[in-house]
Design an enzyme around this catalytic site. Structure first.
Site, PDB file in Angstrom:
ATOM      1  N   THR A   1      15.153   3.723  -8.989  1.00  0.00           N
ATOM      2  CA  THR A   1      15.388   4.107 -10.643  1.00  0.00           C
ATOM      3  C   THR A   1      16.190   5.206 -11.144  1.00  0.00           C
ATOM      4  O   THR A   1      16.559   5.091 -11.980  1.00  0.00           O
ATOM      5  CB  THR A   1      13.944   4.160 -11.239  1.00  0.00           C
ATOM      6  OG1 THR A   1      13.290   5.401 -10.338  1.00  0.00           O
ATOM      7  CG2 THR A   1      12.898   3.140 -11.080  1.00  0.00           C
TER       8      THR A   1
ATOM      9  N   HIS B   1      15.701   2.583  -0.033  1.00  0.00           N
ATOM     10  CA  HIS B   1      16.624   2.758  -1.051  1.00  0.00           C
ATOM     11  C   HIS B   1      17.821   3.736  -0.636  1.00  0.00           C
ATOM     12  O   HIS B   1      17.829   4.379   0.482  1.00  0.00           O
ATOM     13  CB  HIS B   1      15.799   3.685  -1.980  1.00  0.00           C
ATOM     14  CG  HIS B   1      14.816   3.370  -2.615  1.00  0.00           C
ATOM     15  ND1 HIS B   1      14.431   2.146  -3.436  1.00  0.00           N
ATOM     16  CD2 HIS B   1      13.557   3.610  -2.455  1.00  0.00           C
ATOM     17  CE1 HIS B   1      13.142   1.850  -3.728  1.00  0.00           C
ATOM     18  NE2 HIS B   1      12.452   2.970  -2.841  1.00  0.00           N
TER      19      HIS B   1
ATOM     20  N   ASN C   1       9.816  10.805  -4.925  1.00  0.00           N
ATOM     21  CA  ASN C   1       8.745  11.434  -5.767  1.00  0.00           C
ATOM     22  C   ASN C   1       7.503  11.551  -4.803  1.00  0.00           C
ATOM     23  O   ASN C   1       6.427  11.635  -5.539  1.00  0.00           O
ATOM     24  CB  ASN C   1       8.472  10.388  -6.668  1.00  0.00           C
ATOM     25  CG  ASN C   1       9.392  10.155  -7.673  1.00  0.00           C
ATOM     26  OD1 ASN C   1       9.901  11.065  -8.289  1.00  0.00           O
ATOM     27  ND2 ASN C   1       9.693   9.222  -8.167  1.00  0.00           N
TER      28      ASN C   1
ATOM     29  N   ARG D   1      14.482  -6.302  -9.579  1.00  0.00           N
ATOM     30  CA  ARG D   1      13.162  -5.598  -9.574  1.00  0.00           C
ATOM     31  C   ARG D   1      12.851  -5.460 -10.871  1.00  0.00           C
ATOM     32  O   ARG D   1      13.494  -4.866 -11.681  1.00  0.00           O
ATOM     33  CB  ARG D   1      13.354  -4.301  -8.743  1.00  0.00           C
ATOM     34  CG  ARG D   1      11.946  -3.607  -8.576  1.00  0.00           C
ATOM     35  CD  ARG D   1      12.087  -2.402  -7.873  1.00  0.00           C
ATOM     36  NE  ARG D   1      10.955  -1.765  -6.970  1.00  0.00           N
ATOM     37  CZ  ARG D   1      10.940  -0.553  -6.948  1.00  0.00           C
ATOM     38  NH1 ARG D   1      11.819   0.538  -7.325  1.00  0.00           N
ATOM     39  NH2 ARG D   1       9.877   0.220  -6.253  1.00  0.00           N
TER      40      ARG D   1
ATOM     41  N   TYR E   1       6.699  -3.935  -9.281  1.00  0.00           N
ATOM     42  CA  TYR E   1       6.120  -2.469  -9.019  1.00  0.00           C
ATOM     43  C   TYR E   1       5.411  -2.129 -10.043  1.00  0.00           C
ATOM     44  O   TYR E   1       5.792  -2.140 -11.319  1.00  0.00           O
ATOM     45  CB  TYR E   1       7.309  -1.489  -8.829  1.00  0.00           C
ATOM     46  CG  TYR E   1       6.862  -0.115  -8.050  1.00  0.00           C
ATOM     47  CD1 TYR E   1       5.431  -0.333  -7.298  1.00  0.00           C
ATOM     48  CD2 TYR E   1       7.569   1.021  -8.361  1.00  0.00           C
ATOM     49  CE1 TYR E   1       5.003   0.968  -6.709  1.00  0.00           C
ATOM     50  CE2 TYR E   1       6.821   2.122  -7.877  1.00  0.00           C
ATOM     51  CZ  TYR E   1       5.717   2.261  -6.953  1.00  0.00           C
ATOM     52  OH  TYR E   1       5.271   3.487  -6.624  1.00  0.00           O
TER      53      TYR E   1
ATOM     54  N   ARG F   1       5.855   6.433 -15.105  1.00  0.00           N
ATOM     55  CA  ARG F   1       6.318   7.662 -14.773  1.00  0.00           C
ATOM     56  C   ARG F   1       7.899   7.358 -14.396  1.00  0.00           C
ATOM     57  O   ARG F   1       8.700   8.157 -14.139  1.00  0.00           O
ATOM     58  CB  ARG F   1       5.718   8.395 -13.853  1.00  0.00           C
ATOM     59  CG  ARG F   1       5.430   7.929 -12.446  1.00  0.00           C
ATOM     60  CD  ARG F   1       4.700   8.540 -11.439  1.00  0.00           C
ATOM     61  NE  ARG F   1       4.306   7.670 -10.347  1.00  0.00           N
ATOM     62  CZ  ARG F   1       5.176   7.357  -9.275  1.00  0.00           C
ATOM     63  NH1 ARG F   1       6.363   8.082  -9.339  1.00  0.00           N
ATOM     64  NH2 ARG F   1       4.804   6.557  -8.525  1.00  0.00           N
TER      65      ARG F   1
ATOM     66  N   HIS G   1       3.900  -2.265  -2.337  1.00  0.00           N
ATOM     67  CA  HIS G   1       3.093  -1.152  -2.054  1.00  0.00           C
ATOM     68  C   HIS G   1       1.634  -2.084  -2.176  1.00  0.00           C
ATOM     69  O   HIS G   1       0.928  -1.341  -2.709  1.00  0.00           O
ATOM     70  CB  HIS G   1       3.148  -0.186  -2.560  1.00  0.00           C
ATOM     71  CG  HIS G   1       4.715   0.362  -2.599  1.00  0.00           C
ATOM     72  ND1 HIS G   1       5.440   0.024  -1.671  1.00  0.00           N
ATOM     73  CD2 HIS G   1       5.601   0.979  -3.508  1.00  0.00           C
ATOM     74  CE1 HIS G   1       6.826   0.489  -1.823  1.00  0.00           C
ATOM     75  NE2 HIS G   1       6.621   1.222  -2.906  1.00  0.00           N
TER      76      HIS G   1
ATOM     77  N   ASP H   1      10.222   2.665   3.028  1.00  0.00           N
ATOM     78  CA  ASP H   1      10.381   3.280   1.444  1.00  0.00           C
ATOM     79  C   ASP H   1      11.395   4.600   1.869  1.00  0.00           C
ATOM     80  O   ASP H   1      11.375   5.189   0.974  1.00  0.00           O
ATOM     81  CB  ASP H   1       9.281   3.569   1.108  1.00  0.00           C
ATOM     82  CG  ASP H   1       9.440   4.157  -0.689  1.00  0.00           C
ATOM     83  OD1 ASP H   1      10.072   3.524  -0.988  1.00  0.00           O
ATOM     84  OD2 ASP H   1       8.372   4.970  -0.961  1.00  0.00           O
TER      85      ASP H   1
ATOM     86  N   HIS I   1      11.970  -2.473   2.546  1.00  0.00           N
ATOM     87  CA  HIS I   1      11.694  -1.519   1.680  1.00  0.00           C
ATOM     88  C   HIS I   1      12.416  -0.151   1.649  1.00  0.00           C
ATOM     89  O   HIS I   1      11.637   0.543   2.086  1.00  0.00           O
ATOM     90  CB  HIS I   1      10.225  -1.554   0.782  1.00  0.00           C
ATOM     91  CG  HIS I   1      10.197  -0.839  -0.447  1.00  0.00           C
ATOM     92  ND1 HIS I   1      10.081  -1.537  -1.640  1.00  0.00           N
ATOM     93  CD2 HIS I   1      10.358   0.415  -1.013  1.00  0.00           C
ATOM     94  CE1 HIS I   1       9.936  -0.824  -2.742  1.00  0.00           C
ATOM     95  NE2 HIS I   1      10.267   0.527  -2.220  1.00  0.00           N
TER      96      HIS I   1
HETATM   97  C1  0GY Z   1       9.299   3.537  -4.201  1.00  0.00           C
HETATM   98  C2  0GY Z   1       8.296   4.268  -5.220  1.00  0.00           C
HETATM   99  C3  0GY Z   1       8.784   4.997  -6.124  1.00  0.00           C
HETATM  100  C4  0GY Z   1      10.011   5.030  -6.576  1.00  0.00           C
HETATM  101  C5  0GY Z   1      10.772   4.142  -7.006  1.00  0.00           C
HETATM  102  O1  0GY Z   1      12.754   3.370  -7.529  1.00  0.00           O
HETATM  103  C6  0GY Z   1      12.301   4.334  -7.547  1.00  0.00           C
HETATM  104  O2  0GY Z   1      12.301   5.478  -8.260  1.00  0.00           O
HETATM  105  O3  0GY Z   1      10.711   3.086  -6.350  1.00  0.00           O
HETATM  106  C7  0GY Z   1       7.801   5.825  -6.786  1.00  0.00           C
HETATM  107  O4  0GY Z   1       7.984   6.923  -7.277  1.00  0.00           O
HETATM  108  O5  0GY Z   1       6.519   5.421  -6.600  1.00  0.00           O
HETATM  109  O6  0GY Z   1       9.034   2.285  -3.963  1.00  0.00           O
HETATM  110  O7  0GY Z   1      10.212   3.881  -3.770  1.00  0.00           O
END
Ligand code: 0GY
Length: 312
Positions: free
Chosen positions: A85, A41, A269, A132, A165, A138, A189, A264, A39
């Protein structure tokens, strides 16, 4: 598809944005050979891969070069890069990173329900193995179940799974829908438990019964996101996020063959602190306490899901 023109002005980061940790410590725990970070990004870089107009935050840059530097620093072998996202359904930054990893990364996409079979096949060839579905309010405006069902039906024949998620409070409402999906499920998570509640209380027990009910895998990730106590460790110790340990430990004990680990990075955030990624590695032996559990969590389980049939 997404390259910005020279005139495109770069967006400013969301106020208060915390950047990823620049000089992570060297972990004391030695990750076994073949460890997969399932996990993580990439963010941009924005000049090359602009963020999506519908995004809920504008992060700092965090591209594949930095991700692979962290991978090597921590002793990780492979990555599973999850579409963030902030890039919406434009997967080009993530796919570019997966390609750059030269076989050492897989990808998880976000797609729209009208995605074509050819687009999915191209993504599969690039190294994508899952999609996903995000229910965290949010982060996304809506998650229409009919659209998600359509997507799940389209990706199932490729052998992909669905990454979920959601917030723990929403599980009762979502559980029936999850159970109707035609693919394996991977939960981000640990389903975001409220770690101030008892680990053997009804909420987390319900989550574990959901895991037991089907082909459901769990990422025991993000202690830094779930912790209320935070990173404070006893002087001289490298054990942080201790209030999250009982939750991760219970999942690993009950489902040793269906747990996954990840960093992660670059940690979107977070609002109160940015974790030292070295400390996140040192969290692992508190969750998986034997060499056998550690090998399953870090190597065997992710390999069977993302590189089936391949030797480390
Ligand atoms: C994570 C958690 C978050 C965000 C995202 O794709 C995303 O923007 O996954 C979060 O803000 O809790 O898994 O990285």
């Amino acid at each position: 598809m997404s390259a910005s023109s020279p005139e495109t002005p770069l967006s400013l980061k969301t106020p208060g944005w915390l950047d990823w940790y620049e000089n992570p410590s060297k972990p004391e725990f030695r990750l076994p050979q073949g460890t997969v970070d399932t996990h993580c990004h990439v963010f941009g870089p924005q000049a090359e891969f602009p963020f999506a107009p519908e995004r809920k935050y504008t992060p700092c840059d965090g591209g594949s070069a930095e991700l692979f530097a962290l991978r090597d620093h921590l002793g990780i072998d492979r990555n599973v890069i999850v579409q963030a996202t902030c890039h919406g359904a434009d997967n080009s930054a993530m796919v570019d990173a997966v390609r750059a990893a030269d076989g050492r990364a897989r990808g998880i996409v976000t797609v729209r329900p009208d995605v074509s079979e050819n687009e999915l096949l191209d993504l599969h060839t690039a190294g994508v193995r899952g999609v996903r579905f995000n229910f965290v309010r949010r982060l996304v405006d809506t998650s229409p179940k009919d659209d998600l069902r359509t997507i799940a039906r389209k990706v199932a024949p490729l052998g992909w799974h669905v990454v979920l998620y959601f917030e723990s409070a929403d599980l009762p409402e979502l559980e029936g829908f999850f159970g109707s999906l035609p693919t394996p499920l991977v939960v981000d998570h640990m389903g975001r438990p409220d770690v101030t509640r008892p680990v053997d209380g009804p909420e987390f027990t319900r989550f574990l019964r959901f895991v037991e009910s089907g082909d459901v895998w769990v990422k025991v990730t993000c202690p830094e996101r779930l912790s209320v106590r935070g990173p404070a460790a006893l002087a001289g110790e490298r054990h942080a996020y201790t209030d999250v340990v009982p939750f991760g430990r219970r999942v690993v004990r009950e489902f040793p063959d269906r747990v996954l680990w990840g960093t992660d990075w670059p940690h979107p955030n977070l609002t109160d602190h940015m974790p030292d990624d070295g400390l996140l590695v040192d969290h692992v032996p508190h969750l998986a306490v034997t060499a056998e559990e550690q090998h399953k969590l870090l190597v065997a389980n992710p390999m069977s899901l993302y590189w089936p049939g391949e030797d480390v």
